[in-house]
Write a protein that holds these residues in place. Structure first.
Motif, mmCIF file in Angstrom:
data_model
loop_
_atom_site.group_PDB
_atom_site.id
_atom_site.type_symbol
_atom_site.label_atom_id
_atom_site.label_comp_id
_atom_site.label_asym_id
_atom_site.label_seq_id
_atom_site.Cartn_x
_atom_site.Cartn_y
_atom_site.Cartn_z
ATOM 1 N N LEU A 21 0.805 -1.036 0.373
ATOM 2 C CA LEU A 21 -0.213 -0.216 -0.333
ATOM 3 C C LEU A 21 1.029 1.094 0.014
ATOM 4 O O LEU A 21 1.825 1.351 0.834
ATOM 5 C CB LEU A 21 -1.141 0.307 1.454
ATOM 6 C CG LEU A 21 -2.298 -0.992 1.447
ATOM 7 C CD1 LEU A 21 -2.423 -0.615 2.616
ATOM 8 C CD2 LEU A 21 -2.807 -1.387 0.266
ATOM 9 N N SER A 22 0.190 2.239 -0.679
ATOM 10 C CA SER A 22 1.675 3.336 -0.852
ATOM 11 C C SER A 22 0.379 4.541 -1.930
ATOM 12 O O SER A 22 -0.381 4.551 -2.161
ATOM 13 C CB SER A 22 2.622 3.706 -1.661
ATOM 14 O OG SER A 22 2.194 3.525 -3.483
ATOM 15 N N ALA A 23 0.467 5.986 -1.506
ATOM 16 C CA ALA A 23 -0.027 7.379 -1.756
ATOM 17 C C ALA A 23 0.892 7.839 -2.218
ATOM 18 O O ALA A 23 1.500 8.863 -1.855
ATOM 19 C CB ALA A 23 -0.735 7.658 -0.769
ATOM 20 N N PRO A 24 0.794 7.747 -3.764
ATOM 21 C CA PRO A 24 2.073 8.506 -5.145
ATOM 22 C C PRO A 24 2.261 10.177 -3.966
ATOM 23 O O PRO A 24 2.304 10.737 -4.420
ATOM 24 C CB PRO A 24 2.046 7.911 -6.188
ATOM 25 C CG PRO A 24 1.554 7.071 -5.776
ATOM 26 C CD PRO A 24 0.249 6.433 -4.775
ATOM 27 N N ASP A 25 0.262 10.264 -4.242
ATOM 28 C CA ASP A 25 -0.117 11.457 -3.753
ATOM 29 C C ASP A 25 -1.564 11.435 -3.024
ATOM 30 O O ASP A 25 -1.724 10.335 -2.749
ATOM 31 C CB ASP A 25 0.380 12.317 -5.282
ATOM 32 C CG ASP A 25 -0.982 12.163 -5.966
ATOM 33 O OD1 ASP A 25 -2.492 11.669 -5.086
ATOM 34 O OD2 ASP A 25 -1.132 11.749 -7.418
#
Length: 551
Positions: free
Chosen positions: A163-167
Protein backbone atom coordinates in the motif's frame (compact mmCIF):
# COMPACT_ATOMS: atom_id res chain seq x y z
CA UNK A 1 -21.34 -12.63 4.13
CA UNK A 2 -22.95 -14.82 6.70
CA UNK A 3 -26.67 -14.14 7.01
CA UNK A 4 -27.97 -13.84 10.54
CA UNK A 5 -31.30 -12.62 9.26
CA UNK A 6 -31.42 -14.81 6.16
CA UNK A 7 -32.07 -11.48 4.51
CA UNK A 8 -30.82 -12.12 1.00
CA UNK A 9 -32.56 -10.35 -1.86
CA UNK A 10 -31.41 -8.95 -5.17
CA UNK A 11 -33.65 -7.24 -7.70
CA UNK A 12 -32.76 -9.29 -10.74
CA UNK A 13 -29.84 -11.38 -11.85
CA UNK A 14 -26.38 -10.42 -10.71
CA UNK A 15 -24.25 -8.87 -13.40
CA UNK A 16 -20.51 -9.26 -12.96
CA UNK A 17 -19.42 -5.85 -14.13
CA UNK A 18 -15.79 -6.34 -15.01
CA UNK A 19 -14.53 -3.43 -17.04
CA UNK A 20 -12.00 -3.84 -19.81
CA UNK A 21 -9.60 -1.82 -17.67
CA UNK A 22 -9.04 -4.89 -15.53
CA UNK A 23 -6.79 -6.03 -18.34
CA UNK A 24 -4.43 -3.10 -18.09
CA UNK A 25 -6.40 -0.03 -19.14
CA UNK A 26 -7.97 2.73 -17.09
CA UNK A 27 -11.37 4.30 -16.68
CA UNK A 28 -12.60 7.67 -15.58
CA UNK A 29 -15.69 7.71 -13.43
CA UNK A 30 -16.85 11.12 -12.33
CA UNK A 31 -20.30 10.00 -11.28
CA UNK A 32 -21.26 8.89 -7.80
CA UNK A 33 -23.97 6.87 -6.20
CA UNK A 34 -26.59 7.50 -3.59
CA UNK A 35 -30.22 8.54 -3.33
CA UNK A 36 -32.28 9.55 -6.34
CA UNK A 37 -32.57 13.11 -5.09
CA UNK A 38 -36.27 13.20 -6.03
CA UNK A 39 -37.93 12.06 -2.79
CA UNK A 40 -39.08 14.03 0.22
CA UNK A 41 -36.73 14.45 3.15
CA UNK A 42 -37.61 13.60 6.73
CA UNK A 43 -39.03 10.75 8.72
CA UNK A 44 -37.76 7.95 10.94
CA UNK A 45 -37.45 4.47 9.47
CA UNK A 46 -37.82 1.74 12.11
CA UNK A 47 -36.71 -1.85 12.04
CA UNK A 48 -35.41 -4.67 14.22
CA UNK A 49 -32.29 -6.82 14.04
CA UNK A 50 -30.49 -9.16 16.41
CA UNK A 51 -27.23 -8.22 18.13
CA UNK A 52 -24.43 -7.68 15.55
CA UNK A 53 -20.94 -9.09 15.91
CA UNK A 54 -19.45 -5.67 15.07
CA UNK A 55 -20.39 -2.37 13.43
CA UNK A 56 -16.77 -1.21 13.08
CA UNK A 57 -15.49 -2.07 9.56
CA UNK A 58 -12.52 -3.98 10.99
CA UNK A 59 -14.85 -6.89 11.85
CA UNK A 60 -18.35 -6.21 10.47
CA UNK A 61 -19.23 -9.54 8.91
CA UNK A 62 -22.84 -10.69 9.01
CA UNK A 63 -25.98 -9.01 7.68
CA UNK A 64 -26.74 -7.24 10.96
CA UNK A 65 -23.36 -5.56 11.22
CA UNK A 66 -23.03 -4.88 7.49
CA UNK A 67 -26.39 -3.06 7.56
CA UNK A 68 -24.98 -0.49 9.98
CA UNK A 69 -21.39 -0.30 8.72
CA UNK A 70 -22.40 0.06 5.09
CA UNK A 71 -24.40 3.17 5.96
CA UNK A 72 -21.69 4.70 8.16
CA UNK A 73 -18.87 4.30 5.61
CA UNK A 74 -18.27 4.81 1.90
CA UNK A 75 -15.37 3.15 0.09
CA UNK A 76 -13.86 3.16 -3.38
CA UNK A 77 -16.61 1.19 -5.12
CA UNK A 78 -20.01 -0.17 -4.24
CA UNK A 79 -22.37 -2.74 -5.75
CA UNK A 80 -25.74 -1.75 -7.09
CA UNK A 81 -28.81 -3.78 -6.16
CA UNK A 82 -28.56 -5.74 -9.41
CA UNK A 83 -24.90 -6.59 -8.84
CA UNK A 84 -23.03 -4.09 -10.96
CA UNK A 85 -19.97 -2.39 -9.49
CA UNK A 86 -20.00 1.41 -9.63
CA UNK A 87 -17.57 4.03 -8.33
CA UNK A 88 -18.19 5.69 -4.98
CA UNK A 89 -15.04 7.59 -3.90
CA UNK A 90 -12.90 6.25 -6.73
CA UNK A 91 -12.86 8.59 -9.71
CA UNK A 92 -10.66 6.25 -11.75
CA UNK A 93 -8.87 2.93 -11.59
CA UNK A 94 -6.04 1.38 -13.54
CA UNK A 95 -4.68 -2.16 -13.48
CA UNK A 96 -1.27 -3.23 -14.70
CA UNK A 97 -1.14 -5.71 -17.56
CA UNK A 98 -0.17 -8.53 -15.20
CA UNK A 99 -3.07 -7.82 -12.79
CA UNK A 100 -0.73 -7.23 -9.84
CA UNK A 101 -0.77 -3.44 -9.46
CA UNK A 102 -3.90 -1.32 -9.10
CA UNK A 103 -3.96 2.48 -8.99
CA UNK A 104 -7.04 4.34 -7.74
CA UNK A 105 -7.72 8.07 -7.86
CA UNK A 106 -9.82 9.26 -4.93
CA UNK A 107 -12.47 11.97 -5.04
CA UNK A 108 -11.18 15.16 -3.40
CA UNK A 109 -13.01 17.18 -0.77
CA UNK A 110 -14.95 14.54 1.18
CA UNK A 111 -14.59 14.28 4.94
CA UNK A 112 -15.30 12.09 7.92
CA UNK A 113 -18.01 13.37 10.25
CA UNK A 114 -15.31 14.71 12.61
CA UNK A 115 -13.90 16.86 9.81
CA UNK A 116 -10.83 14.76 8.95
CA UNK A 117 -10.19 14.44 5.19
CA UNK A 118 -10.89 11.19 3.35
CA UNK A 119 -7.70 10.76 1.37
CA UNK A 120 -5.39 7.92 0.31
CA UNK A 121 -3.87 7.73 3.78
CA UNK A 122 -7.34 7.21 5.28
CA UNK A 123 -7.72 4.08 3.16
CA UNK A 124 -4.21 2.84 3.97
CA UNK A 125 -4.88 3.50 7.66
CA UNK A 126 -8.13 1.55 7.57
CA UNK A 127 -6.75 -1.43 5.67
CA UNK A 128 -3.67 -1.79 7.86
CA UNK A 129 -5.84 -1.47 10.96
CA UNK A 130 -7.85 -4.50 9.83
CA UNK A 131 -4.83 -6.58 8.85
CA UNK A 132 -2.96 -6.24 12.15
CA UNK A 133 -2.49 -9.57 13.88
CA UNK A 134 -3.81 -8.06 17.11
CA UNK A 135 -7.09 -7.13 15.41
CA UNK A 136 -8.00 -10.83 15.06
CA UNK A 137 -10.44 -9.82 12.34
CA UNK A 138 -12.70 -12.50 10.89
CA UNK A 139 -12.84 -10.61 7.58
CA UNK A 140 -9.19 -9.59 7.15
CA UNK A 141 -8.69 -12.45 4.69
CA UNK A 142 -10.37 -10.31 2.00
CA UNK A 143 -7.04 -8.45 1.94
CA UNK A 144 -4.91 -11.59 1.71
CA UNK A 145 -3.82 -10.80 -1.84
CA UNK A 146 -2.15 -7.51 -0.90
CA UNK A 147 1.64 -7.59 -0.75
CA UNK A 148 2.79 -7.69 2.87
CA UNK A 149 -0.45 -9.15 4.25
CA UNK A 150 1.24 -12.31 5.52
CA UNK A 151 3.92 -10.31 7.32
CA UNK A 152 1.44 -8.03 9.08
CA UNK A 153 -0.73 -11.02 10.04
CA UNK A 154 2.31 -12.73 11.49
CA UNK A 155 3.09 -9.68 13.62
CA UNK A 156 6.34 -9.00 11.74
CA UNK A 157 5.17 -5.65 10.36
CA UNK A 158 2.79 -2.82 11.20
CA UNK A 159 1.89 -2.02 7.60
CA UNK A 160 1.35 -3.85 4.33
CA UNK A 161 4.20 -3.12 1.95
CA UNK A 162 1.82 -3.20 -1.01
CA UNK A 163 0.00 0.00 0.00
CA UNK A 164 1.30 3.42 -0.94
CA UNK A 165 0.11 6.94 -1.74
CA UNK A 166 2.10 8.56 -4.59
CA UNK A 167 0.13 11.74 -3.84
CA UNK A 168 -2.61 12.60 -1.30
CA UNK A 169 -5.47 11.38 -3.50
CA UNK A 170 -3.85 8.46 -5.29
CA UNK A 171 -3.86 5.00 -3.76
CA UNK A 172 -1.58 2.33 -5.22
CA UNK A 173 -2.07 -1.32 -4.31
CA UNK A 174 0.49 -3.98 -5.17
CA UNK A 175 -0.69 -7.57 -4.98
CA UNK A 176 1.37 -10.66 -4.23
CA UNK A 177 -0.47 -12.55 -6.99
CA UNK A 178 -2.50 -11.40 -10.00
CA UNK A 179 -6.14 -10.58 -9.33
CA UNK A 180 -8.12 -9.14 -12.20
CA UNK A 181 -11.15 -8.71 -9.95
CA UNK A 182 -9.44 -6.86 -7.10
CA UNK A 183 -11.40 -3.63 -7.49
CA UNK A 184 -14.65 -5.57 -7.06
CA UNK A 185 -13.46 -6.74 -3.65
CA UNK A 186 -13.08 -3.15 -2.46
CA UNK A 187 -16.87 -2.90 -2.26
CA UNK A 188 -16.67 -4.85 1.03
CA UNK A 189 -16.92 -2.68 4.15
CA UNK A 190 -13.61 -4.11 5.39
CA UNK A 191 -11.95 -1.86 2.78
CA UNK A 192 -13.45 1.30 4.33
CA UNK A 193 -11.28 4.31 5.10
CA UNK A 194 -11.05 5.39 8.75
CA UNK A 195 -10.01 8.65 10.46
CA UNK A 196 -7.00 8.99 12.73
CA UNK A 197 -9.46 8.99 15.64
CA UNK A 198 -10.17 5.29 14.98
CA UNK A 199 -6.97 4.21 16.69
CA UNK A 200 -6.37 0.48 16.71
CA UNK A 201 -9.00 -2.21 16.15
CA UNK A 202 -9.75 -2.56 19.85
CA UNK A 203 -10.53 1.10 20.54
CA UNK A 204 -13.79 0.44 22.39
CA UNK A 205 -15.09 3.98 22.06
CA UNK A 206 -14.70 3.79 18.29
CA UNK A 207 -15.99 0.20 18.07
CA UNK A 208 -19.28 1.31 19.62
CA UNK A 209 -19.64 4.69 17.90
CA UNK A 210 -17.65 4.58 14.65
CA UNK A 211 -16.83 7.89 13.00
CA UNK A 212 -17.41 7.34 9.32
CA UNK A 213 -17.84 9.08 5.99
CA UNK A 214 -21.11 7.55 4.84
CA UNK A 215 -24.66 8.81 4.28
CA UNK A 216 -25.52 8.33 7.97
CA UNK A 217 -23.72 8.82 11.27
CA UNK A 218 -24.20 7.46 14.75
CA UNK A 219 -26.48 9.19 17.22
CA UNK A 220 -24.96 8.23 20.52
CA UNK A 221 -23.38 4.81 20.75
CA UNK A 222 -24.33 1.20 20.16
CA UNK A 223 -26.53 0.23 23.10
CA UNK A 224 -25.78 -3.47 23.20
CA UNK A 225 -28.84 -5.72 23.04
CA UNK A 226 -31.01 -2.61 22.95
CA UNK A 227 -30.62 -0.27 19.99
CA UNK A 228 -28.54 1.54 17.38
CA UNK A 229 -29.65 4.92 16.05
CA UNK A 230 -28.44 6.46 12.80
CA UNK A 231 -29.09 10.03 11.64
CA UNK A 232 -28.51 11.64 8.27
CA UNK A 233 -24.98 12.90 7.63
CA UNK A 234 -25.65 16.35 6.20
CA UNK A 235 -21.96 16.82 5.36
CA UNK A 236 -21.85 13.65 3.22
CA UNK A 237 -19.66 14.17 0.18
CA UNK A 238 -21.92 12.30 -2.26
CA UNK A 239 -25.71 12.30 -2.64
CA UNK A 240 -27.29 12.83 0.74
CA UNK A 241 -29.89 10.56 2.33
CA UNK A 242 -33.52 11.62 2.66
CA UNK A 243 -34.39 10.00 5.99
CA UNK A 244 -33.78 12.02 9.14
CA UNK A 245 -33.25 8.95 11.28
CA UNK A 246 -33.07 5.17 11.28
CA UNK A 247 -34.12 3.56 14.54
CA UNK A 248 -32.77 0.01 14.83
CA UNK A 249 -34.03 -2.04 17.75
CA UNK A 250 -31.90 -5.00 18.81
CA UNK A 251 -34.28 -7.85 19.52
CA UNK A 252 -34.02 -10.99 21.58
CA UNK A 253 -32.17 -13.54 19.47
CA UNK A 254 -34.52 -16.33 20.56
CA UNK A 255 -37.63 -14.81 18.96
CA UNK A 256 -36.42 -11.88 16.89
CA UNK A 257 -38.30 -12.80 13.74
CA UNK A 258 -41.57 -13.08 15.67
CA UNK A 259 -41.01 -9.70 17.29
CA UNK A 260 -40.31 -8.12 13.89
CA UNK A 261 -43.53 -9.51 12.48
CA UNK A 262 -45.57 -8.43 15.48
CA UNK A 263 -43.92 -5.01 15.31
CA UNK A 264 -44.88 -4.58 11.67
CA UNK A 265 -48.46 -5.61 12.34
CA UNK A 266 -48.73 -3.11 15.21
CA UNK A 267 -47.14 -0.27 13.21
CA UNK A 268 -43.94 -0.27 15.25
CA UNK A 269 -41.68 -1.35 12.34
CA UNK A 270 -41.46 -0.39 8.69
CA UNK A 271 -39.56 -3.51 7.62
CA UNK A 272 -39.89 -7.07 8.89
CA UNK A 273 -39.39 -10.77 8.43
CA UNK A 274 -42.03 -13.34 9.33
CA UNK A 275 -42.07 -16.61 11.25
CA UNK A 276 -42.21 -19.50 8.78
CA UNK A 277 -45.67 -20.74 9.89
CA UNK A 278 -47.11 -17.24 9.28
CA UNK A 279 -45.92 -16.92 5.69
CA UNK A 280 -49.16 -17.93 3.89
CA UNK A 281 -51.34 -15.67 6.05
CA UNK A 282 -48.92 -12.75 5.79
CA UNK A 283 -48.75 -13.07 2.01
CA UNK A 284 -52.52 -13.19 1.70
CA UNK A 285 -52.87 -10.06 3.83
CA UNK A 286 -50.00 -7.85 2.69
CA UNK A 287 -49.37 -8.73 -0.96
CA UNK A 288 -52.63 -7.10 -2.13
CA UNK A 289 -51.61 -3.97 -0.22
CA UNK A 290 -48.24 -3.76 -2.01
CA UNK A 291 -46.33 -4.40 1.22
CA UNK A 292 -44.96 -7.85 0.38
CA UNK A 293 -41.55 -8.62 -1.12
CA UNK A 294 -40.80 -12.09 -2.49
CA UNK A 295 -37.57 -12.40 -4.46
CA UNK A 296 -35.05 -15.05 -5.41
CA UNK A 297 -31.65 -13.97 -4.21
CA UNK A 298 -27.91 -14.38 -4.47
CA UNK A 299 -27.95 -16.12 -1.10
CA UNK A 300 -27.57 -19.85 -0.51
CA UNK A 301 -28.41 -22.12 2.39
CA UNK A 302 -26.20 -25.07 3.35
CA UNK A 303 -25.32 -27.44 6.08
CA UNK A 304 -21.73 -26.69 7.07
CA UNK A 305 -19.82 -29.90 7.85
CA UNK A 306 -16.68 -29.70 9.99
CA UNK A 307 -14.32 -31.60 7.69
CA UNK A 308 -11.18 -31.94 9.84
CA UNK A 309 -12.68 -33.48 12.96
CA UNK A 310 -15.51 -35.70 14.15
CA UNK A 311 -18.15 -37.72 12.27
CA UNK A 312 -18.15 -35.45 9.18
CA UNK A 313 -14.42 -35.82 8.52
CA UNK A 314 -14.95 -38.54 5.89
CA UNK A 315 -16.37 -37.23 2.56
CA UNK A 316 -18.59 -40.31 2.29
CA UNK A 317 -20.21 -39.48 5.63
CA UNK A 318 -20.96 -35.99 4.33
CA UNK A 319 -22.39 -37.47 1.15
CA UNK A 320 -24.55 -39.81 3.22
CA UNK A 321 -26.04 -36.83 5.04
CA UNK A 322 -26.84 -35.13 1.75
CA UNK A 323 -28.57 -38.20 0.29
CA UNK A 324 -30.57 -38.68 3.51
CA UNK A 325 -32.23 -35.25 3.33
CA UNK A 326 -35.56 -34.94 1.51
CA UNK A 327 -35.30 -31.32 0.41
CA UNK A 328 -38.55 -31.43 -1.57
CA UNK A 329 -40.54 -32.57 1.46
CA UNK A 330 -39.09 -29.80 3.65
CA UNK A 331 -39.75 -27.12 1.05
CA UNK A 332 -43.35 -28.29 0.66
CA UNK A 333 -44.11 -28.94 4.31
CA UNK A 334 -42.10 -26.31 6.17
CA UNK A 335 -41.68 -23.50 3.66
CA UNK A 336 -45.10 -23.88 2.01
CA UNK A 337 -43.42 -24.11 -1.39
CA UNK A 338 -41.74 -20.70 -0.99
CA UNK A 339 -38.17 -21.98 -1.46
CA UNK A 340 -36.39 -23.76 -4.30
CA UNK A 341 -34.06 -26.72 -3.93
CA UNK A 342 -30.35 -26.09 -4.26
CA UNK A 343 -28.14 -28.45 -6.24
CA UNK A 344 -25.03 -26.23 -6.39
CA UNK A 345 -22.70 -24.19 -4.20
CA UNK A 346 -22.90 -21.12 -6.45
CA UNK A 347 -26.31 -19.46 -6.78
CA UNK A 348 -28.36 -19.52 -10.00
CA UNK A 349 -27.99 -15.75 -10.42
CA UNK A 350 -24.40 -16.36 -11.53
CA UNK A 351 -25.82 -17.51 -14.85
CA UNK A 352 -22.51 -17.86 -16.68
CA UNK A 353 -21.17 -20.38 -14.15
CA UNK A 354 -24.35 -22.04 -12.87
CA UNK A 355 -24.23 -25.84 -13.19
CA UNK A 356 -27.70 -27.09 -12.31
CA UNK A 357 -27.80 -30.47 -10.52
CA UNK A 358 -24.03 -30.53 -10.08
CA UNK A 359 -24.74 -31.90 -6.60
CA UNK A 360 -26.27 -35.25 -7.56
CA UNK A 361 -26.98 -36.14 -3.94
CA UNK A 362 -29.11 -32.99 -3.65
CA UNK A 363 -31.50 -33.80 -6.48
CA UNK A 364 -33.52 -36.51 -4.74
CA UNK A 365 -33.45 -38.30 -1.41
CA UNK A 366 -31.94 -41.79 -1.76
CA UNK A 367 -32.18 -43.74 1.49
CA UNK A 368 -30.35 -46.83 0.24
CA UNK A 369 -27.39 -44.81 -1.03
CA UNK A 370 -27.34 -42.76 2.15
CA UNK A 371 -27.11 -45.91 4.31
CA UNK A 372 -24.42 -47.46 2.13
CA UNK A 373 -22.27 -44.33 2.17
CA UNK A 374 -22.75 -43.96 5.91
CA UNK A 375 -21.32 -47.45 6.41
CA UNK A 376 -18.41 -46.75 4.06
CA UNK A 377 -17.78 -43.37 5.70
CA UNK A 378 -17.67 -44.72 9.26
CA UNK A 379 -20.98 -43.16 10.25
CA UNK A 380 -22.30 -45.92 12.49
CA UNK A 381 -25.87 -46.24 13.82
CA UNK A 382 -26.08 -44.52 17.19
CA UNK A 383 -23.36 -42.00 16.36
CA UNK A 384 -24.14 -38.56 17.78
CA UNK A 385 -23.99 -35.67 15.31
CA UNK A 386 -24.07 -32.12 16.64
CA UNK A 387 -26.32 -29.80 14.61
CA UNK A 388 -26.01 -26.12 15.54
CA UNK A 389 -28.25 -23.29 14.37
CA UNK A 390 -29.04 -19.69 15.28
CA UNK A 391 -32.25 -18.90 17.09
CA UNK A 392 -34.69 -16.10 16.42
CA UNK A 393 -34.51 -16.27 12.63
CA UNK A 394 -37.16 -18.86 11.80
CA UNK A 395 -34.87 -21.89 11.42
CA UNK A 396 -36.35 -24.09 14.13
CA UNK A 397 -38.93 -25.86 11.95
CA UNK A 398 -36.64 -26.94 9.13
CA UNK A 399 -33.82 -27.87 11.52
CA UNK A 400 -36.18 -30.26 13.26
CA UNK A 401 -37.20 -31.73 9.90
CA UNK A 402 -33.55 -32.35 8.94
CA UNK A 403 -32.84 -33.85 12.36
CA UNK A 404 -35.74 -36.28 12.00
CA UNK A 405 -34.75 -37.34 8.49
CA UNK A 406 -31.12 -37.98 9.44
CA UNK A 407 -32.15 -40.02 12.46
CA UNK A 408 -34.76 -42.02 10.52
CA UNK A 409 -32.56 -42.76 7.50
CA UNK A 410 -29.10 -43.14 9.04
CA UNK A 411 -29.96 -44.40 12.51
CA UNK A 412 -27.79 -41.71 14.08
CA UNK A 413 -28.62 -39.44 16.98
CA UNK A 414 -28.77 -35.75 16.06
CA UNK A 415 -28.32 -33.27 18.88
CA UNK A 416 -29.74 -29.97 17.61
CA UNK A 417 -28.74 -26.89 19.61
CA UNK A 418 -30.00 -23.37 19.00
CA UNK A 419 -27.99 -20.35 20.11
CA UNK A 420 -27.90 -16.60 19.44
CA UNK A 421 -26.08 -15.89 16.21
CA UNK A 422 -22.90 -14.51 17.77
CA UNK A 423 -22.61 -17.62 19.93
CA UNK A 424 -23.20 -19.89 16.94
CA UNK A 425 -20.36 -18.18 15.06
CA UNK A 426 -18.09 -18.60 18.05
CA UNK A 427 -18.94 -22.32 18.21
CA UNK A 428 -18.03 -22.75 14.54
CA UNK A 429 -14.67 -21.10 15.19
CA UNK A 430 -13.60 -22.94 18.30
CA UNK A 431 -10.83 -25.55 18.28
CA UNK A 432 -12.31 -29.03 18.20
CA UNK A 433 -15.61 -28.00 16.59
CA UNK A 434 -17.48 -30.96 15.17
CA UNK A 435 -20.62 -32.02 13.35
CA UNK A 436 -22.92 -29.82 11.28
CA UNK A 437 -24.07 -26.21 11.42
CA UNK A 438 -26.83 -24.25 9.78
CA UNK A 439 -24.97 -22.01 7.34
CA UNK A 440 -25.94 -19.35 4.84
CA UNK A 441 -23.98 -17.09 2.55
CA UNK A 442 -24.62 -14.19 0.26
CA UNK A 443 -22.03 -12.46 -1.87
CA UNK A 444 -20.16 -9.56 -0.29
CA UNK A 445 -19.29 -8.54 -3.83
CA UNK A 446 -20.60 -9.80 -7.18
CA UNK A 447 -18.24 -12.55 -8.30
CA UNK A 448 -18.21 -16.35 -7.83
CA UNK A 449 -14.81 -15.87 -6.17
CA UNK A 450 -16.68 -14.46 -3.17
CA UNK A 451 -18.25 -17.85 -2.56
CA UNK A 452 -15.35 -20.09 -3.48
CA UNK A 453 -12.45 -18.29 -1.80
CA UNK A 454 -14.00 -17.28 1.55
CA UNK A 455 -15.91 -20.50 2.16
CA UNK A 456 -13.55 -23.13 0.79
CA UNK A 457 -10.00 -21.90 0.19
CA UNK A 458 -7.35 -23.06 2.65
CA UNK A 459 -6.21 -19.44 3.13
CA UNK A 460 -9.65 -18.59 4.52
CA UNK A 461 -9.37 -21.01 7.46
CA UNK A 462 -6.86 -18.66 9.08
CA UNK A 463 -6.29 -20.48 12.40
CA UNK A 464 -4.64 -18.69 15.29
CA UNK A 465 -2.17 -20.30 17.69
CA UNK A 466 -4.96 -21.89 19.73
CA UNK A 467 -6.53 -23.52 16.68
CA UNK A 468 -9.43 -21.05 16.54
CA UNK A 469 -10.63 -20.32 13.00
CA UNK A 470 -10.79 -16.58 12.31
CA UNK A 471 -11.66 -16.78 8.62
CA UNK A 472 -14.93 -17.75 6.91
CA UNK A 473 -13.87 -21.29 5.95
CA UNK A 474 -15.51 -22.57 9.12
CA UNK A 475 -15.69 -26.13 7.78
CA UNK A 476 -11.88 -26.27 7.54
CA UNK A 477 -12.07 -27.67 4.00
CA UNK A 478 -8.60 -27.81 2.44
CA UNK A 479 -7.70 -29.02 -1.03
CA UNK A 480 -4.55 -28.07 -2.94
CA UNK A 481 -6.33 -28.80 -6.22
CA UNK A 482 -9.23 -26.51 -5.31
CA UNK A 483 -6.89 -23.73 -4.12
CA UNK A 484 -4.90 -23.91 -7.34
CA UNK A 485 -8.05 -23.54 -9.46
CA UNK A 486 -9.19 -20.45 -7.56
CA UNK A 487 -5.71 -18.89 -7.79
CA UNK A 488 -5.58 -19.58 -11.52
CA UNK A 489 -9.02 -17.99 -11.98
CA UNK A 490 -7.85 -14.82 -10.25
CA UNK A 491 -4.83 -14.58 -12.54
CA UNK A 492 -6.89 -15.07 -15.70
CA UNK A 493 -7.70 -11.80 -17.43
CA UNK A 494 -10.34 -13.29 -19.71
CA UNK A 495 -13.81 -13.54 -18.16
CA UNK A 496 -14.74 -16.73 -20.02
CA UNK A 497 -11.50 -18.34 -18.88
CA UNK A 498 -12.20 -17.35 -15.28
CA UNK A 499 -15.71 -18.78 -15.49
CA UNK A 500 -14.41 -22.14 -16.72
CA UNK A 501 -12.04 -22.33 -13.76
CA UNK A 502 -14.76 -21.35 -11.30
CA UNK A 503 -16.84 -24.27 -12.61
CA UNK A 504 -13.98 -26.71 -12.12
CA UNK A 505 -13.37 -25.47 -8.59
CA UNK A 506 -17.04 -25.81 -7.66
CA UNK A 507 -17.13 -29.37 -9.01
CA UNK A 508 -14.06 -30.30 -6.98
CA UNK A 509 -15.65 -28.94 -3.79
CA UNK A 510 -18.90 -30.81 -4.42
CA UNK A 511 -17.04 -34.04 -5.23
CA UNK A 512 -15.67 -33.68 -1.70
CA UNK A 513 -19.04 -32.49 -0.33
CA UNK A 514 -17.25 -29.56 1.31
CA UNK A 515 -20.63 -27.87 1.78
CA UNK A 516 -24.04 -29.56 1.73
CA UNK A 517 -26.45 -27.45 -0.37
CA UNK A 518 -30.04 -27.23 0.87
CA UNK A 519 -32.06 -24.56 -0.89
CA UNK A 520 -31.59 -21.37 -2.80
CA UNK A 521 -32.67 -18.34 -0.88
CA UNK A 522 -36.01 -16.78 -1.64
CA UNK A 523 -36.48 -13.86 0.70
CA UNK A 524 -39.80 -12.64 2.03
CA UNK A 525 -40.26 -9.25 3.64
CA UNK A 526 -42.95 -6.84 4.74
CA UNK A 527 -42.32 -3.15 3.94
CA UNK A 528 -44.21 0.02 4.80
CA UNK A 529 -44.96 1.39 1.35
CA UNK A 530 -47.84 3.49 2.70
CA UNK A 531 -45.43 5.90 4.38
CA UNK A 532 -42.18 5.48 2.46
CA UNK A 533 -41.17 5.57 -1.22
CA UNK A 534 -38.25 3.99 -3.09
CA UNK A 535 -37.93 1.06 -0.65
CA UNK A 536 -36.01 -1.91 -1.98
CA UNK A 537 -33.18 -4.16 -0.90
CA UNK A 538 -29.60 -3.25 -1.64
CA UNK A 539 -27.00 -5.72 -2.84
CA UNK A 540 -26.37 -6.83 0.74
CA UNK A 541 -30.08 -7.57 0.99
CA UNK A 542 -30.74 -4.92 3.59
CA UNK A 543 -33.09 -1.96 3.08
CA UNK A 544 -31.57 0.75 0.89
CA UNK A 545 -31.62 3.28 3.72
CA UNK A 546 -29.71 5.98 1.84
CA UNK A 547 -32.35 6.13 -0.90
CA UNK A 548 -35.63 5.71 1.00
CA UNK A 549 -37.76 8.85 1.12
CA UNK A 550 -41.07 10.01 2.57
CA UNK A 551 -44.17 9.86 0.43
Amino acid sequence: MRGARSAKWVAGAIVIALAATACGGSDDNSGNSGGSGAGKNGGTFRMGITEPVAIDPYNAQESEGILVTDNLFTGLYEPTADGQVVPALATSKKASSDGKTWTFTIKKGTKFTNGEPVDAQAFIRGWNRVAQKSAASDVAYHMAGIEGFDEIQAGKSKAMSGLSAPDPYTLQVKLSSPDFEFYIKTTHTVFSPVPKAAGDAHNKAYNEAPIGNGPFKMQGKWEHNKSITLVRNDSYGLKKAHLDKVQIDILNANNGVTLEYQGFESGQYDWARMPTPQLPAAKAKYEPQGEWIQEDTNGMNYLLPITDNGPMKNPKARLAVSYAIDRDAIIKGVFQGMMTKSTTILPPVFKDVYQKDLCTSCVKQDKAKAKQLAREGGLKPGTTIELGYNTGSGHEEWIQAVKQQLEDVLGVKVKSTGKPFAELLADQQKPGATGLYRFAWGADYPTPDNYLFPLLDTASINKDSSGKVTGDNRGRYSSKQFDALVAKARSTADQAGRNALYKQAEKKALDDMALIPLWNRTQLRLVNTKKFADIRMDFHENPNLAEISMK
